[in-house]
Each structure stands twice: as C-alpha cells, then as structure tokens.
Design a protein around this motif. Structure first.
Motif, mmCIF file in Angstrom:
data_model
loop_
_atom_site.group_PDB
_atom_site.id
_atom_site.type_symbol
_atom_site.label_atom_id
_atom_site.label_comp_id
_atom_site.label_asym_id
_atom_site.label_seq_id
_atom_site.Cartn_x
_atom_site.Cartn_y
_atom_site.Cartn_z
ATOM 1 N N UNK A 26 24.204 104.995 58.042
ATOM 2 C CA UNK A 26 23.664 103.684 57.579
ATOM 3 C C UNK A 26 23.944 103.168 56.312
ATOM 4 N N UNK A 27 24.065 101.854 56.084
ATOM 5 C CA UNK A 27 24.300 101.311 54.898
ATOM 6 C C UNK A 27 23.724 99.968 54.748
ATOM 7 N N UNK A 28 23.111 99.558 55.621
ATOM 8 C CA UNK A 28 22.750 97.978 55.755
ATOM 9 C C UNK A 28 21.683 98.005 57.088
ATOM 10 N N UNK A 29 20.896 96.862 57.053
ATOM 11 C CA UNK A 29 20.081 96.737 58.094
ATOM 12 C C UNK A 29 20.068 95.122 58.810
ATOM 13 N N UNK A 30 19.805 94.938 60.012
ATOM 14 C CA UNK A 30 19.546 93.582 60.679
ATOM 15 C C UNK A 30 18.355 93.817 61.407
ATOM 16 N N UNK A 31 17.741 92.684 61.526
ATOM 17 C CA UNK A 31 16.859 92.207 62.459
ATOM 18 C C UNK A 31 16.884 90.959 62.680
ATOM 19 N N UNK A 32 16.900 90.682 64.163
ATOM 20 C CA UNK A 32 16.798 89.480 64.723
ATOM 21 C C UNK A 32 15.645 89.314 65.718
ATOM 22 N N UNK A 33 15.212 88.003 65.837
ATOM 23 C CA UNK A 33 14.252 87.680 66.752
ATOM 24 C C UNK A 33 14.366 86.576 67.918
ATOM 25 N N UNK A 34 14.128 86.826 69.110
ATOM 26 C CA UNK A 34 14.527 85.877 70.073
ATOM 27 C C UNK A 34 13.237 84.902 69.851
ATOM 28 N N UNK A 35 13.546 83.624 69.401
ATOM 29 C CA UNK A 35 12.635 82.686 69.053
ATOM 30 C C UNK A 35 12.058 81.807 70.584
ATOM 31 N N UNK B 149 16.633 83.818 65.876
ATOM 32 C CA UNK B 149 16.758 83.710 64.248
ATOM 33 C C UNK B 149 16.862 85.276 63.766
ATOM 34 N N UNK B 150 17.887 85.257 62.602
ATOM 35 C CA UNK B 150 18.159 86.276 61.973
ATOM 36 C C UNK B 150 16.964 86.382 60.983
ATOM 37 N N UNK B 151 16.073 87.289 60.960
ATOM 38 C CA UNK B 151 14.987 87.530 60.111
ATOM 39 C C UNK B 151 15.365 88.510 58.816
ATOM 40 N N UNK B 152 16.050 89.528 59.221
ATOM 41 C CA UNK B 152 16.423 90.505 57.863
ATOM 42 C C UNK B 152 18.058 90.742 58.130
ATOM 43 N N UNK B 153 18.551 90.762 56.814
ATOM 44 C CA UNK B 153 19.841 91.218 56.567
ATOM 45 C C UNK B 153 19.994 91.759 55.254
ATOM 46 N N UNK C 237 21.800 79.224 72.562
ATOM 47 C CA UNK C 237 22.722 78.233 71.915
ATOM 48 C C UNK C 237 22.730 78.044 70.530
ATOM 49 N N UNK C 238 21.697 78.711 69.825
ATOM 50 C CA UNK C 238 21.297 78.631 68.368
ATOM 51 C C UNK C 238 21.070 79.750 67.880
ATOM 52 N N UNK C 239 21.800 79.896 66.810
ATOM 53 C CA UNK C 239 21.578 81.150 65.724
ATOM 54 C C UNK C 239 21.004 80.476 64.408
ATOM 55 N N UNK C 240 19.834 81.030 64.083
ATOM 56 C CA UNK C 240 19.058 80.412 62.685
ATOM 57 C C UNK C 240 19.106 81.471 62.047
#
Length: 145
Positions: A56-65, A71-75, A105-108
């Motif tokens: 592990x060298x990084x982190x992602x969190x995305x949320x289905x709005x 929406x990508x909340x954490x990167x 249909x969208x990524x925020x």
C-alpha cells in the motif's frame, strides 16, 4: 512497477492508516483512518488501497451519490511515493473501476482551489470544473461517462 487498487482488509489496513502526505498537503487530505471509519458506518462507500507491487502506497474512497453519480471523496499517495506517476495510474484505474458500476454516468471530484496541482491534474483526465461546492470551500469538477 505494478500499480493496482486492492481491497482494504485485516492484512493491510494498518499500512493504509500509516500512509501520509507532505506537511504542505495536510490541509487538502483527510486522514485515512477517519475515512475507513466513515466508510464502515455509511452505505455506498468504496475504499481501495493503491498498491505498488502489492505494498500500500496510497488510498482512494469513492461514494455512490445517486444511481447515476459517483463522487471521489478521498485520493492520496504517500509522500515517499509521489512524483512517480503512481497517482496518475491509480486515478485511471479508479475511473475504470467506477465505470463498471451499472448506471453510472458521472464521476465527480472536489478539490481546494489553493491546491497548486489539483486543477491541472484532474483536468488532464477530462474533469471539467462546474463551480464551488455547497459550502463554497472546494471546486467541483465532473466527468460525464
């Protein structure tokens, strides 16, 4: 150099929590530990470890709005692994993973306008700024799939 997005589990969660950004970036990124707790207690959150050859060298969190928007909340990429193309590859992988969700249909994404690299980095992926968030703190940018 193999970059992948991996599930966060009992074997790697401590390593993910130990990742950190530079001191200058601390105002732009939430704590990974807090993000994991937040995802545990809320539905629709997906957390992934950004791994370099399984480390592990990084982190992602995305949320289905909604049924059509994620929406990508954490990167974040750890300070010891920045400027190596890992973030660019990881965001490409994340967008591809998000595209696999039926109906999306969208990524925020949102970012602080004082972040010196965010606008150019995200726009290079096709994110287009759509205005400030409801609090007026961060810029919202969107990709239509």
């Amino acid at each position: 150099m193999q970059i992948s997005l991996e599930e966060i589990n009992k074997k790697n969660y401590e390593s993910v929590c130990d990742l950190d950004v530079t001191e200058a970036q601390e105002d732009y990124v939430a704590c990974n530990m807090w993000s994991l707790v937040e995802s545990f207690y809320n539905e629709g959150h997906t957390c992934k470890a950004i791994c370099l050859d399984d480390k592990p060298v990084g982190f992602f969190m995305w949320v289905k709005e909604s049924v059509s928007k994620v929406s990508i909340w954490r990167f974040m990429v750890d300070k010891n692994y920045q400027n190596q193309g890992i973030g660019r590859k990881a965001l490409t992988l994340a967008i591809e993973a998000i595209k696999q969700t039926p109906g999306i249909k969208e990524v925020e994404i949102c970012y602080n306008t004082t972040n010196p690299v965010a606008k150019d980095f995200y726009s290079s992926f096709g994110f287009q700024e759509i205005g400030m968030d409801e609090d007026g703190d961060d810029m919202l940018a969107l990709i239509k799939l």
